[in-house]
Design a protein around this motif. Sequence first.
Motif, PDB file in Angstrom:
ATOM      1  N   GLY A 297      -5.347 -20.936  -5.857  1.00  0.00           N
ATOM      2  CA  GLY A 297      -5.081 -20.855  -7.292  1.00  0.00           C
ATOM      3  C   GLY A 297      -4.944 -19.431  -7.809  1.00  0.00           C
ATOM      4  O   GLY A 297      -4.909 -19.209  -9.017  1.00  0.00           O
ATOM      5  N   ILE A 298      -4.885 -18.467  -6.904  1.00  0.00           N
ATOM      6  CA  ILE A 298      -4.775 -17.051  -7.293  1.00  0.00           C
ATOM      7  C   ILE A 298      -3.423 -16.521  -6.837  1.00  0.00           C
ATOM      8  O   ILE A 298      -2.995 -16.772  -5.706  1.00  0.00           O
ATOM      9  CB  ILE A 298      -5.915 -16.219  -6.669  1.00  0.00           C
ATOM     10  N   GLU A 299      -2.777 -15.763  -7.712  1.00  0.00           N
ATOM     11  CA  GLU A 299      -1.478 -15.183  -7.396  1.00  0.00           C
ATOM     12  C   GLU A 299      -1.619 -14.176  -6.256  1.00  0.00           C
ATOM     13  O   GLU A 299      -2.437 -13.258  -6.314  1.00  0.00           O
ATOM     14  CB  GLU A 299      -0.937 -14.485  -8.641  1.00  0.00           C
ATOM     15  N   LEU A 300      -0.828 -14.357  -5.204  1.00  0.00           N
ATOM     16  CA  LEU A 300      -0.865 -13.488  -4.030  1.00  0.00           C
ATOM     17  C   LEU A 300       0.350 -12.558  -4.083  1.00  0.00           C
ATOM     18  O   LEU A 300       1.480 -13.011  -3.912  1.00  0.00           O
ATOM     19  CB  LEU A 300      -0.851 -14.334  -2.754  1.00  0.00           C
ATOM     20  N   PRO A 301       0.131 -11.265  -4.322  1.00  0.00           N
ATOM     21  CA  PRO A 301       1.265 -10.343  -4.454  1.00  0.00           C
ATOM     22  C   PRO A 301       1.952 -10.070  -3.120  1.00  0.00           C
ATOM     23  O   PRO A 301       1.374 -10.249  -2.061  1.00  0.00           O
ATOM     24  CB  PRO A 301       0.623  -9.076  -5.004  1.00  0.00           C
ATOM     25  N   LYS A 302       3.195  -9.609  -3.209  1.00  0.00           N
ATOM     26  CA  LYS A 302       3.965  -9.265  -2.016  1.00  0.00           C
ATOM     27  C   LYS A 302       4.194  -7.762  -1.914  1.00  0.00           C
ATOM     28  O   LYS A 302       4.674  -7.288  -0.885  1.00  0.00           O
ATOM     29  CB  LYS A 302       5.311  -9.985  -2.042  1.00  0.00           C
ATOM     30  N   ALA A 303       3.853  -7.004  -2.945  1.00  0.00           N
ATOM     31  CA  ALA A 303       4.047  -5.553  -2.950  1.00  0.00           C
ATOM     32  C   ALA A 303       2.958  -4.893  -3.793  1.00  0.00           C
ATOM     33  O   ALA A 303       2.321  -5.551  -4.627  1.00  0.00           O
ATOM     34  CB  ALA A 303       5.420  -5.207  -3.516  1.00  0.00           C
ATOM     35  N   VAL A 304       2.754  -3.602  -3.580  1.00  0.00           N
ATOM     36  CA  VAL A 304       1.716  -2.857  -4.291  1.00  0.00           C
ATOM     37  C   VAL A 304       1.960  -2.889  -5.794  1.00  0.00           C
ATOM     38  O   VAL A 304       1.035  -3.138  -6.580  1.00  0.00           O
ATOM     39  CB  VAL A 304       1.633  -1.399  -3.774  1.00  0.00           C
ATOM     40  N   ALA A 305       3.198  -2.657  -6.227  1.00  0.00           N
ATOM     41  CA  ALA A 305       3.511  -2.662  -7.658  1.00  0.00           C
ATOM     42  C   ALA A 305       3.175  -4.015  -8.281  1.00  0.00           C
ATOM     43  O   ALA A 305       2.625  -4.089  -9.384  1.00  0.00           O
ATOM     44  CB  ALA A 305       4.977  -2.309  -7.878  1.00  0.00           C
TER      45      ALA A 305
ATOM     46  N   THR B 274      -0.413  -7.381 -11.550  1.00  0.00           N
ATOM     47  CA  THR B 274      -1.298  -8.544 -11.692  1.00  0.00           C
ATOM     48  C   THR B 274      -2.647  -8.115 -12.256  1.00  0.00           C
ATOM     49  O   THR B 274      -3.183  -8.762 -13.165  1.00  0.00           O
ATOM     50  CB  THR B 274      -1.487  -9.263 -10.339  1.00  0.00           C
ATOM     51  N   ASP B 275      -3.192  -7.011 -11.738  1.00  0.00           N
ATOM     52  CA  ASP B 275      -4.458  -6.491 -12.277  1.00  0.00           C
ATOM     53  C   ASP B 275      -4.319  -6.139 -13.757  1.00  0.00           C
ATOM     54  O   ASP B 275      -5.196  -6.444 -14.576  1.00  0.00           O
ATOM     55  CB  ASP B 275      -4.898  -5.242 -11.510  1.00  0.00           C
ATOM     56  N   ARG B 276      -3.210  -5.498 -14.115  1.00  0.00           N
ATOM     57  CA  ARG B 276      -2.988  -5.092 -15.504  1.00  0.00           C
ATOM     58  C   ARG B 276      -2.921  -6.322 -16.411  1.00  0.00           C
ATOM     59  O   ARG B 276      -3.573  -6.379 -17.447  1.00  0.00           O
ATOM     60  CB  ARG B 276      -1.696  -4.280 -15.619  1.00  0.00           C
ATOM     61  N   ARG B 277      -2.170  -7.344 -15.986  1.00  0.00           N
ATOM     62  CA  ARG B 277      -2.013  -8.561 -16.788  1.00  0.00           C
ATOM     63  C   ARG B 277      -3.311  -9.344 -16.928  1.00  0.00           C
ATOM     64  O   ARG B 277      -3.556  -9.969 -17.958  1.00  0.00           O
ATOM     65  CB  ARG B 277      -0.936  -9.473 -16.188  1.00  0.00           C
TER      66      ARG B 277
ATOM     67  N   THR C 199      -9.511  -5.390 -11.722  1.00  0.00           N
ATOM     68  CA  THR C 199      -9.175  -4.329 -10.764  1.00  0.00           C
ATOM     69  C   THR C 199      -9.318  -4.837  -9.329  1.00  0.00           C
ATOM     70  O   THR C 199      -9.468  -4.040  -8.408  1.00  0.00           O
ATOM     71  CB  THR C 199     -10.080  -3.094 -10.957  1.00  0.00           C
ATOM     72  N   PHE C 200      -9.258  -6.147  -9.139  1.00  0.00           N
ATOM     73  CA  PHE C 200      -9.464  -6.724  -7.812  1.00  0.00           C
ATOM     74  C   PHE C 200      -8.498  -6.154  -6.777  1.00  0.00           C
ATOM     75  O   PHE C 200      -8.905  -5.743  -5.692  1.00  0.00           O
ATOM     76  CB  PHE C 200      -9.348  -8.246  -7.838  1.00  0.00           C
ATOM     77  N   TRP C 201      -7.195  -6.182  -7.095  1.00  0.00           N
ATOM     78  CA  TRP C 201      -6.210  -5.710  -6.131  1.00  0.00           C
ATOM     79  C   TRP C 201      -6.259  -4.198  -5.993  1.00  0.00           C
ATOM     80  O   TRP C 201      -6.153  -3.666  -4.892  1.00  0.00           O
ATOM     81  CB  TRP C 201      -4.798  -6.180  -6.500  1.00  0.00           C
ATOM     82  N   ARG C 202      -6.437  -3.481  -7.098  1.00  0.00           N
ATOM     83  CA  ARG C 202      -6.540  -2.020  -7.020  1.00  0.00           C
ATOM     84  C   ARG C 202      -7.721  -1.626  -6.130  1.00  0.00           C
ATOM     85  O   ARG C 202      -7.599  -0.735  -5.288  1.00  0.00           O
ATOM     86  CB  ARG C 202      -6.708  -1.400  -8.407  1.00  0.00           C
TER      87      ARG C 202
ATOM     88  N   GLY D  63     -15.884 -16.370  -1.503  1.00  0.00           N
ATOM     89  CA  GLY D  63     -15.985 -15.396  -2.571  1.00  0.00           C
ATOM     90  C   GLY D  63     -14.654 -14.999  -3.193  1.00  0.00           C
ATOM     91  O   GLY D  63     -14.621 -14.185  -4.109  1.00  0.00           O
ATOM     92  N   LEU D  64     -13.552 -15.530  -2.682  1.00  0.00           N
ATOM     93  CA  LEU D  64     -12.211 -15.201  -3.171  1.00  0.00           C
ATOM     94  C   LEU D  64     -11.984 -13.692  -3.249  1.00  0.00           C
ATOM     95  O   LEU D  64     -11.374 -13.178  -4.177  1.00  0.00           O
ATOM     96  CB  LEU D  64     -11.957 -15.857  -4.531  1.00  0.00           C
ATOM     97  N   VAL D  65     -12.488 -12.999  -2.250  1.00  0.00           N
ATOM     98  CA  VAL D  65     -12.366 -11.550  -2.174  1.00  0.00           C
ATOM     99  C   VAL D  65     -10.932 -11.175  -1.832  1.00  0.00           C
ATOM    100  O   VAL D  65     -10.320 -11.766  -0.943  1.00  0.00           O
ATOM    101  CB  VAL D  65     -13.342 -10.976  -1.110  1.00  0.00           C
ATOM    102  N   ARG D  66     -10.391 -10.178  -2.543  1.00  0.00           N
ATOM    103  CA  ARG D  66      -9.038  -9.708  -2.274  1.00  0.00           C
ATOM    104  C   ARG D  66      -9.063  -8.711  -1.126  1.00  0.00           C
ATOM    105  O   ARG D  66      -9.952  -7.871  -1.040  1.00  0.00           O
ATOM    106  CB  ARG D  66      -8.455  -9.023  -3.504  1.00  0.00           C
ATOM    107  N   LYS D  67      -8.067  -8.810  -0.252  1.00  0.00           N
ATOM    108  CA  LYS D  67      -7.971  -7.949   0.929  1.00  0.00           C
ATOM    109  C   LYS D  67      -6.564  -7.372   0.980  1.00  0.00           C
ATOM    110  O   LYS D  67      -5.585  -8.087   0.775  1.00  0.00           O
ATOM    111  CB  LYS D  67      -8.259  -8.780   2.182  1.00  0.00           C
ATOM    112  N   ALA D  68      -6.468  -6.082   1.267  1.00  0.00           N
ATOM    113  CA  ALA D  68      -5.178  -5.418   1.453  1.00  0.00           C
ATOM    114  C   ALA D  68      -5.209  -4.720   2.805  1.00  0.00           C
ATOM    115  O   ALA D  68      -6.204  -4.093   3.168  1.00  0.00           O
ATOM    116  CB  ALA D  68      -4.937  -4.405   0.343  1.00  0.00           C
TER     117      ALA D  68
END
Length: 180
Positions: free
Chosen positions: A3-11, A16-19, A23-26, A67-72
Amino acid sequence: KYGIELPKAVAEALDTDRRTGTTFWRDAIEKEMKNVSKAFQFNNDDTVPIGYKHIICHMVFEIKMVGLVRKARLVAGGHLTDPPSDSVYSTVVTRESVRIMFTIAALNGLDLLGADVQNAYINAPTKEKVYTTAGLEFGSNAGRPAIIVRALYGLKSSGARWRDHLASTLRREGFTSSLA
């Protein structure tokens, strides 16, 4: 994903963080870049040595179930490189071998230790002569040529370079391979 938007690029991740006002992805990008920064060398005059091939690097984004932790993860475009002249084969332990080891240890009253080497590959130097153009994830270095000096995920020889590095480190510490 989950249920969480998964980005395909850094921008897209930063947008997504801004919207969402988070700051999860940052945070995930900054953590990864802190870990992999030693894999890159920036020359003061932004020159690239002769014979180095330009490749792309990109972030792969993931969400962990717990925990729905974001990973990059920053990955090199090793598919753009020529096949290395030396061997890139690296042995991998099988599940059955690990189970046999656990059984032997238990039968002989031996203690086992396990470890996870964070960003394992970048601990080993690379032999591939490649560079990339730094993206948004590089902050103030964005747009500059970055020479890849460590075995970054995605390069064809990284698995073999990591295996060689780990084996030589263990030998230097006095360990020897078992004939078994």
